[in-house]
Scaffold this active site. Structure first.
Site, PDB file in Angstrom:
ATOM      1  N   SER A 107      -2.350   1.626 -13.545  1.00  0.00           N
ATOM      2  CA  SER A 107      -0.974   1.139 -13.571  1.00  0.00           C
ATOM      3  C   SER A 107      -0.542   0.532 -12.232  1.00  0.00           C
ATOM      4  CB  SER A 107      -0.056   2.284 -14.005  1.00  0.00           C
ATOM      5  OG  SER A 107       1.220   1.815 -14.330  1.00  0.00           O
ATOM      6  N   ASP A 157      -6.240 -11.054  -6.002  1.00  0.00           N
ATOM      7  CA  ASP A 157      -5.986 -12.410  -6.484  1.00  0.00           C
ATOM      8  C   ASP A 157      -5.464 -13.325  -5.384  1.00  0.00           C
ATOM      9  OD1 ASP A 157      -6.817 -11.784  -8.994  1.00  0.00           O
ATOM     10  OD2 ASP A 157      -4.934 -12.277 -10.006  1.00  0.00           O
ATOM     11  N   LYS A 201      -4.689   0.440 -17.356  1.00  0.00           N
ATOM     12  CA  LYS A 201      -3.374   0.689 -17.978  1.00  0.00           C
ATOM     13  C   LYS A 201      -2.456  -0.483 -17.605  1.00  0.00           C
ATOM     14  CE  LYS A 201       0.280   2.965 -19.652  1.00  0.00           C
ATOM     15  NZ  LYS A 201       1.410   2.098 -19.300  1.00  0.00           N
TER      16      LYS A 201
END
Length: 455
Positions: free
Chosen positions: A302, A313, A327
């Site tokens: 999460s 990224d 998740k």
């Protein structure tokens, strides 16, 4: 009116009352009416349900509760959608809300067992134990007159917990002094969100949970302390979120902001474009030139995945360890006004800045490093996609770890050192860090051969 017809009408009314507010809350766009079942079709399905319910009530081998049957049917329907959606009946929902308001207290200490006694490893300065004179290095021999000898840690500290405002007497041993009784008034205590230390000249921070509204504040403080201890500059930082099950979305965004100069951290996307929310970092990162490694494993979930995915990224950190939990969904709690219960359903998915869904896939490390030796057998790791009826990621490209790309410790290394941490240190101290950053751009989300990093 027959029972089946009566229950059908009641259930149909309940369905309309339940989902009308949801549709409004989600700003749903009008869909093609041909794709929607007619009222008559819905009524027919509800009549079938009511008939089955009535026959079970009348013919099952033992007496059954219609109320429980309906509640289990609702939860069965929701569980068939995904493992995080469910229905809470009125009593359960009321208890959940009361539990959230209830102020449970503690003493504000971190402890372990040593020599049969409870050792105080850390006393939080704002906590009641510290105010009462308890310090790191002290030993607790009894709680409320009950000796801790012969107990495990959980049993030994059980009586320390209780409602905020209630006093408890602890017997404390400091150095060679005689044991003394100290009365400590329990209070709501915010535990340390971050633990930090220096590892071979590098900064190391361990974030146990994001479920702390002062996490970012504590992390900034830890970084400043590391900076001072390292002579004014942190040459490299390891952020350890292994085993971190997540927490507050707001904290994942603000933590990411410390290491990003603006730009997107994540997006949360619902059924339609109008349901999309985008979260951005604030401009002005703290340490723009500082190399960063994030340690993850299959227990990182999460909010921890949001931070790892954003820094990966955006080319701001190298990710080391094993593929994370996956998740990547958002649940909304919708109170049911007529019923008094609540519906908890999945309404959005998380996406990293590059547009990759975290759901079921997790974050793939740039450098796959295992914590335990390779025993020649594949071990199934419990992740989101292991759960029954977990949401399918729309990206069906292969996202499994490449067994041949995983670097394993030897038997001796696994027993003596934290192998993943050691490899993180190696990467930060060598040219491998820049090589891995470059590989992020060339092979995004792919397993890299371990031979490239063994020199």
């Amino acid at each position: 009116m027959p029972l089946s017809k009566f229950l059908s009408c009641c259930l149909l009314s309940s369905v309309f009352l339940t989902f009308a507010p949801l549709a409004k809350a989600q700003n749903s766009v009008e869909t093609n009416k041909k794709e929607q079942p007619s009222d008559a079709e819905i009524l027919a399905k509800m009549e079938l349900f009511a008939e089955v319910l009535a026959r079970v009530r009348d013919n099952y081998v033992t007496e059954v509760s219609e109320k429980q049957l309906v509640e289990h049917a609702l939860n069965g329907a929701l569980a068939s959608l995904d493992p995080h959606s469910n229905y809470s009946p009125p009593a359960e929902f009321t208890e959940q809300r009361e539990a959230a308001k209830r102020e449970y207290g503690g003493l504000g200490i971190e402890v372990s067992m040593e020599g049969g006694l409870v050792k105080v490893n850390y006393a939080i300065e704002e906590g009641p134990a510290y105010a009462a004179g308890i310090r790191s290095g002290d030993y607790i021999t009894a709680v409320a007159g009950d000796s801790v000898l012969g107990k495990d840690l959980n049993a030994a500290v059980e009586n320390m917990r209780g409602l905020a405002g209630e006093p408890v007497t602890v017997t404390v041993l400091t150095g060679q002094s005689a044991p003394r009784d100290i009365i400590v008034t329990r209070a709501q205590v915010r535990g340390r969100a971050v633990r930090h230390r220096i590892e071979q000249g590098l900064g190391y921070v361990f974030i146990e949970t994001f479920n702390n509204d002062r996490l970012t504040e504590d992390l900034e403080k830890a970084l400043k302390e590391l900076e001072a201890e390292l002579g004014g500059t942190i040459p490299g930082l390891i952020i350890d979120v292994r085993g971190n099950r997540g927490g507050l979305l707001t904290q994942s965004v603000s933590v990411s902001s410390l290491f990003l100069d603006g730009g997107e951290v994540l997006s949360a996307r619902g059924r339609t474009d109008i349901d999309t929310q985008r979260y951005h970092a604030e401009a002005g990162e703290l340490y723009p030139e500082m190399p960063i490694v994030v340690l993850v494993n299959s227990g990182s979930a999460s909010a921890a995945e949001i931070v790892a995915g954003a820094l990966q990224d955006r080319g701001r950190a190298v990710i080391i360890g094993r593929r994370s939990f996956g998740k990547g969904s958002v649940q909304s709690v919708i109170p049911l006004q007529e019923n008094g219960g609540a519906l908890r359903i999945t309404t959005q998915r998380y996406y990293t800045p590059s547009g990759n869904s975290i759901q079921g896939r997790g974050i793939m490390p740039d450098f796959l490093v295992a914590a335990q030796p390779d025993k020649g057998e594949l071990r199934k790791r419990f992740r989101e996609d292991s759960l029954p009826n977990s949401l399918i990621n729309p990206d069906d490209t292969d996202y499994e770890e490449d067994y041949d790309a995983i670097l394993y410790p030897s038997e001796d290394e696994a027993e003596s050192v934290d192998f993943q941490l050691r490899k993180a240190i190696d990467v930060l101290k060598t040219s491998r860090y820049q090589a891995l950053l470059q590989a992020q751009n060339q092979f995004p989300g792919q397993n890299l051969p371990k031979s490239a990093f063994l020199q």
